[in-house]
Scaffold this active site. Structure first.
Site, PDB file in Angstrom:
ATOM      1  N   SER A  20      -2.706 120.438  22.542  1.00 52.08           N
ATOM      2  CA  SER A  20      -2.737 120.111  21.233  1.00 52.08           C
ATOM      3  C   SER A  20      -4.184 120.554  20.467  1.00 52.08           C
ATOM      4  O   SER A  20      -3.982 120.845  19.396  1.00 52.08           O
ATOM      5  CB  SER A  20      -2.301 118.751  20.845  1.00 52.08           C
ATOM      6  OG  SER A  20      -3.147 117.932  21.199  1.00 52.08           O
ATOM      7  N   HIS A 115     -12.094 111.703  22.187  1.00 55.36           N
ATOM      8  CA  HIS A 115     -11.608 110.667  22.892  1.00 55.36           C
ATOM      9  C   HIS A 115     -10.603 109.880  21.754  1.00 55.36           C
ATOM     10  O   HIS A 115     -10.978 109.663  20.727  1.00 55.36           O
ATOM     11  CB  HIS A 115     -12.349 109.596  23.695  1.00 55.36           C
ATOM     12  CG  HIS A 115     -11.805 108.604  24.445  1.00 55.36           C
ATOM     13  ND1 HIS A 115     -10.935 108.892  25.465  1.00 55.36           N
ATOM     14  CD2 HIS A 115     -11.526 107.173  24.092  1.00 55.36           C
ATOM     15  CE1 HIS A 115     -10.411 107.631  26.127  1.00 55.36           C
ATOM     16  NE2 HIS A 115     -10.695 106.688  25.155  1.00 55.36           N
TER      17      HIS A 115
HETATM   18  C1  GRF Z   1      -6.208 113.792  22.885  1.00 54.98           C
HETATM   19  O1  GRF Z   1      -5.845 112.200  23.339  1.00 54.98           O
HETATM   20  C2  GRF Z   1      -7.644 113.883  23.007  1.00 54.98           C
HETATM   21  O2  GRF Z   1      -8.040 112.626  22.429  1.00 54.98           O
HETATM   22  C3  GRF Z   1      -7.741 113.641  24.361  1.00 54.98           C
HETATM   23  O3  GRF Z   1      -6.999 114.549  25.019  1.00 54.98           O
HETATM   24  C4  GRF Z   1      -5.527 114.633  24.128  1.00 54.98           C
HETATM   25  C5  GRF Z   1      -5.231 115.828  23.923  1.00 54.98           C
HETATM   26  O4  GRF Z   1      -4.866 116.350  25.034  1.00 54.98           O
HETATM   27  N1  GRF Z   1      -9.234 114.273  24.890  1.00 54.98           N
HETATM   28  P1  GRF Z   1      -4.282 118.012  24.614  1.00 54.98           P
HETATM   29  O5  GRF Z   1      -5.325 118.943  23.892  1.00 54.98           O
HETATM   30  O6  GRF Z   1      -2.836 117.899  23.979  1.00 54.98           O
HETATM   31  O7  GRF Z   1      -4.206 118.942  26.039  1.00 54.98           O
END
Ligand code: GRF
Length: 217
Positions: A20, A115
């Site tokens: 994401s 984070h």
């Molecule tokens: C989010 O919670 C971000 O804060 C952390 O990873 C999550 C997103 O993972 N670093 P992705 O980008 O969907 O793989």
């Protein structure tokens, strides 16, 4: 006199999961809401994950580098660094990257992580995904948020660059809180990356000095 056009900031995105964060950066660049930034490489620590599909669909050079294929965390970290060297990457952006990166000194201060909580609280080994939001709700905290920090060789550690706060609302579930934090992430990470693109990597140095710059909020 025509203003010198800066070369785009070349970045690599390190991923491990759904992607994401990567998808948001691609969309922002494509719609010119994030300017002067070019994704030169996506490195995933896992094969067959959403982030790899997103990267390949966007036509981005994508490499899987798995920790299990290396004798040590240091060798794994060096393999990542050598790929970044080959791509002339300036800034490393961790997006859902779940491994420690034991980077060589030349990458000190050139990696960012995001984070989904207000570090230094609710971070560290194992604190990712819904576990973070469950812990926040269990603590009774009335606010949460997200943190962009300079990545060092530990989990969710390193100088804070920016934080965005969100309310914890009565009746919140881990999922409803996660959605509110994710919306804040989608704004905050591009803002920080845009600042590096506009001012250069030196802009990050202020956060590394003890008592350096006030985090963006
Ligand atoms: C989010 O919670 C971000 O804060 C952390 O990873 C999550 C997103 O993972 N670093 P992705 O980008 O969907 O793989």
């Amino acid at each position: 006199m025509k203003a010198a056009v800066r070369e785009p900031l070349s970045i690599a995105v390190l991923v491990s999961g759904g992607g994401s964060t990567l998808a948001n950066l691609i969309a922002r660049i494509d719609t010119r809401r994030l300017r002067g930034v070019r994704i030169r490489r996506v490195i995933s620590s896992r094969a067959g994950v959403g982030a790899v599909e997103i990267a390949q669909r966007a036509g981005l050079p994508t490499t899987v580098i798995r920790k299990a294929d290396y004798a040590s965390l240091r060798d794994f970290g060096t393999a990542i660094a050598l790929q970044l060297d080959a791509d002339d990457v300036e800034l490393v952006v961790m997006g859902g990257f779940l491994c420690l990166w034991d980077f060589p000194p030349r990458y000190e201060g050139r990696a960012l992580n995001i984070h989904p909580a207000l570090l230094p609280k609710f971070g560290g080994r194992g604190m990712h995904g819904m576990r973070v939001h469950e812990a926040v709700l269990k603590s009774g905290a009335t606010e949460s948020g997200c943190t962009v920090h300079i990545a060092d060789r530990l989990y969710d550690h390193g100088p804070i660059v920016a934080q965005q706060r969100v309310d914890v609302l009565p009746g919140d579930t881990p999922e409803s809180l996660a959605a509110r934090v994710a919306a804040a992430e989608r704004e905050l990470y591009p803002r920080v990356i845009q600042a590096v693109a506009d001012h250069g990597l030196k802009w990050l140095r202020r956060f590394q000095r003890a008592g350096g710059g006030e985090p963006l909020s």
